[in-house]
Write a protein that holds these residues in place. Sequence first.
Motif, mmCIF file in Angstrom:
data_model
loop_
_atom_site.group_PDB
_atom_site.id
_atom_site.type_symbol
_atom_site.label_atom_id
_atom_site.label_comp_id
_atom_site.label_asym_id
_atom_site.label_seq_id
_atom_site.Cartn_x
_atom_site.Cartn_y
_atom_site.Cartn_z
ATOM 1 N N ASN A 70 0.533 -1.410 0.250
ATOM 2 C CA ASN A 70 -0.312 0.388 0.284
ATOM 3 C C ASN A 70 1.072 1.418 -0.014
ATOM 4 O O ASN A 70 2.054 1.301 -0.049
ATOM 5 C CB ASN A 70 -0.968 0.375 1.341
ATOM 6 C CG ASN A 70 -0.043 0.071 2.496
ATOM 7 O OD1 ASN A 70 1.573 0.397 2.624
ATOM 8 N ND2 ASN A 70 -1.052 -0.957 3.693
ATOM 9 N N VAL A 71 0.642 2.679 -0.317
ATOM 10 C CA VAL A 71 0.696 3.583 0.065
ATOM 11 C C VAL A 71 0.118 4.708 0.818
ATOM 12 O O VAL A 71 -0.412 4.960 1.044
ATOM 13 C CB VAL A 71 1.636 4.242 -1.567
ATOM 14 C CG1 VAL A 71 1.866 5.618 -1.397
ATOM 15 C CG2 VAL A 71 1.594 3.259 -2.359
ATOM 16 N N TYR A 72 1.278 4.767 2.020
ATOM 17 C CA TYR A 72 0.810 6.343 2.714
ATOM 18 C C TYR A 72 1.493 7.128 2.545
ATOM 19 O O TYR A 72 2.666 6.961 2.426
ATOM 20 C CB TYR A 72 0.744 5.644 4.152
ATOM 21 C CG TYR A 72 -0.034 4.807 5.016
ATOM 22 C CD1 TYR A 72 -0.857 3.811 3.788
ATOM 23 C CD2 TYR A 72 -0.713 4.920 6.232
ATOM 24 C CE1 TYR A 72 -1.826 2.677 4.657
ATOM 25 C CE2 TYR A 72 -0.920 3.146 6.821
ATOM 26 C CZ TYR A 72 -2.234 2.735 5.754
ATOM 27 O OH TYR A 72 -2.877 2.089 6.351
ATOM 28 N N GLU A 73 1.367 8.630 2.555
ATOM 29 C CA GLU A 73 1.735 9.048 2.110
ATOM 30 C C GLU A 73 1.462 10.447 3.690
ATOM 31 O O GLU A 73 0.923 10.603 4.537
ATOM 32 C CB GLU A 73 1.019 11.168 1.598
ATOM 33 C CG GLU A 73 2.042 11.938 2.028
ATOM 34 C CD GLU A 73 1.005 12.947 0.804
ATOM 35 O OE1 GLU A 73 1.901 14.374 1.282
ATOM 36 O OE2 GLU A 73 0.004 12.579 -0.082
ATOM 37 N N VAL A 74 3.145 10.773 4.512
ATOM 38 C CA VAL A 74 2.995 10.399 6.474
ATOM 39 C C VAL A 74 3.467 11.730 5.777
ATOM 40 O O VAL A 74 4.388 12.610 5.397
ATOM 41 C CB VAL A 74 3.502 9.085 6.525
ATOM 42 C CG1 VAL A 74 2.597 8.123 6.597
ATOM 43 C CG2 VAL A 74 5.509 9.302 6.106
ATOM 44 N N THR A 75 4.316 11.952 7.947
ATOM 45 C CA THR A 75 4.366 13.582 7.936
ATOM 46 C C THR A 75 6.212 13.108 8.070
ATOM 47 O O THR A 75 6.454 11.691 8.062
ATOM 48 C CB THR A 75 4.474 13.429 9.286
ATOM 49 O OG1 THR A 75 4.580 12.737 10.133
ATOM 50 C CG2 THR A 75 2.754 14.592 9.223
ATOM 51 N N GLU A 76 6.946 13.936 8.003
ATOM 52 C CA GLU A 76 8.586 13.555 8.200
ATOM 53 C C GLU A 76 8.836 12.030 9.784
ATOM 54 O O GLU A 76 9.586 11.753 9.163
ATOM 55 C CB GLU A 76 9.268 15.024 8.205
ATOM 56 C CG GLU A 76 10.983 14.395 7.838
ATOM 57 C CD GLU A 76 11.449 15.730 8.103
ATOM 58 O OE1 GLU A 76 12.882 15.502 7.466
ATOM 59 O OE2 GLU A 76 11.562 16.666 8.174
ATOM 60 N N SER A 77 8.194 13.312 10.398
ATOM 61 C CA SER A 77 8.390 12.431 12.214
ATOM 62 C C SER A 77 8.300 10.267 11.763
ATOM 63 O O SER A 77 8.376 9.607 12.185
ATOM 64 C CB SER A 77 7.467 12.484 12.855
ATOM 65 O OG SER A 77 6.485 13.159 12.918
ATOM 66 N N THR A 78 6.502 10.717 11.323
ATOM 67 C CA THR A 78 5.548 8.976 10.607
ATOM 68 C C THR A 78 7.204 8.407 9.288
ATOM 69 O O THR A 78 7.289 7.012 9.610
ATOM 70 C CB THR A 78 5.083 9.302 10.581
ATOM 71 O OG1 THR A 78 4.150 9.933 10.694
ATOM 72 C CG2 THR A 78 4.382 7.292 10.114
ATOM 73 N N PHE A 79 7.207 9.295 8.589
ATOM 74 C CA PHE A 79 8.815 8.168 7.868
ATOM 75 C C PHE A 79 9.820 7.700 8.393
ATOM 76 O O PHE A 79 10.119 6.836 8.268
ATOM 77 C CB PHE A 79 9.038 9.659 6.947
ATOM 78 C CG PHE A 79 10.446 9.125 6.183
ATOM 79 C CD1 PHE A 79 10.031 8.083 4.860
ATOM 80 C CD2 PHE A 79 10.898 9.435 6.082
ATOM 81 C CE1 PHE A 79 10.940 7.957 4.117
ATOM 82 C CE2 PHE A 79 12.788 9.464 5.475
ATOM 83 C CZ PHE A 79 12.178 8.412 4.410
ATOM 84 N N ARG A 80 10.006 8.731 9.222
ATOM 85 C CA ARG A 80 11.204 8.386 10.000
ATOM 86 C C ARG A 80 11.443 6.832 11.211
ATOM 87 O O ARG A 80 12.061 6.126 11.184
ATOM 88 C CB ARG A 80 11.842 9.671 10.738
ATOM 89 C CG ARG A 80 12.687 10.215 9.640
ATOM 90 C CD ARG A 80 13.797 11.665 10.107
ATOM 91 N NE ARG A 80 14.241 12.350 9.190
ATOM 92 C CZ ARG A 80 14.998 12.376 7.767
ATOM 93 N NH1 ARG A 80 15.471 11.290 8.083
ATOM 94 N NH2 ARG A 80 14.792 13.011 7.437
ATOM 95 N N SER A 81 9.823 8.028 11.581
ATOM 96 C CA SER A 81 10.296 6.543 12.653
ATOM 97 C C SER A 81 9.345 5.268 11.940
ATOM 98 O O SER A 81 9.632 3.682 12.739
ATOM 99 C CB SER A 81 8.922 6.693 13.847
ATOM 100 O OG SER A 81 7.929 6.581 13.068
ATOM 101 N N CYS A 82 8.264 5.076 10.758
ATOM 102 C CA CYS A 82 7.657 3.834 10.120
ATOM 103 C C CYS A 82 6.634 3.481 11.130
ATOM 104 O O CYS A 82 6.090 2.269 11.079
ATOM 105 C CB CYS A 82 8.508 3.029 10.174
ATOM 106 S SG CYS A 82 9.794 3.263 8.537
ATOM 107 N N ASP A 83 6.814 4.532 11.809
ATOM 108 C CA ASP A 83 5.567 4.306 12.569
ATOM 109 C C ASP A 83 3.616 4.590 12.244
ATOM 110 O O ASP A 83 3.519 6.016 13.571
ATOM 111 C CB ASP A 83 5.339 4.648 14.372
ATOM 112 C CG ASP A 83 4.041 4.178 15.406
ATOM 113 O OD1 ASP A 83 3.260 3.458 14.611
ATOM 114 O OD2 ASP A 83 4.755 4.076 16.476
#
Length: 180
Positions: A70-83
Amino acid sequence: MEETKLCRYVSSCVILTILGLLVDGAVSEVYTVGDSDEWNSGVDYGVWSQKYNFSIGDVLVFKYIKGQHNVYEVTESTFRSCDPSTGVLAKYASGNDQVTLTETKKYWFVCNVPGHCLGGMRFGVVAKVSNNTGTPALVPQLGPPPPPQISKNGAYALRGLSTWDYLILFGVSFRLCLVW
């Protein structure tokens, strides 16, 4: 009778000029994320995303087998944590998702299938203002015009006339209409 022909010609010139101005800003490219590898495990999307210069209006196409990714567009902090428990801006799961870059900013994408984000299915891109803004260049260009541009992924960059070009064409056309 001649006045009618003249009016039709002038009207046609005006309509074509307006249409040209409307499509002039439509300079965008479509990128398949991962190129021929598409959106799958085992691809270095950081390297992929660095190969291109993304602009507002460009489209990212995520191709994958529905249900496997799937694809999630996320914030930078979510990108870095993968959470993805917070910071999810958009979710896509069709297997052929198209995301248009609508503003100047850094976009972050991850796959939310367990282990995939930490395994490398994530990347960020910066969308910038297109170089073809329709404004005249500040430095005069010498020599012949450059050949049509082809992006690194093989897509043609659709470059139209600038707004100034259309205004000049309109003025010349209108002047010719008055002479005829």
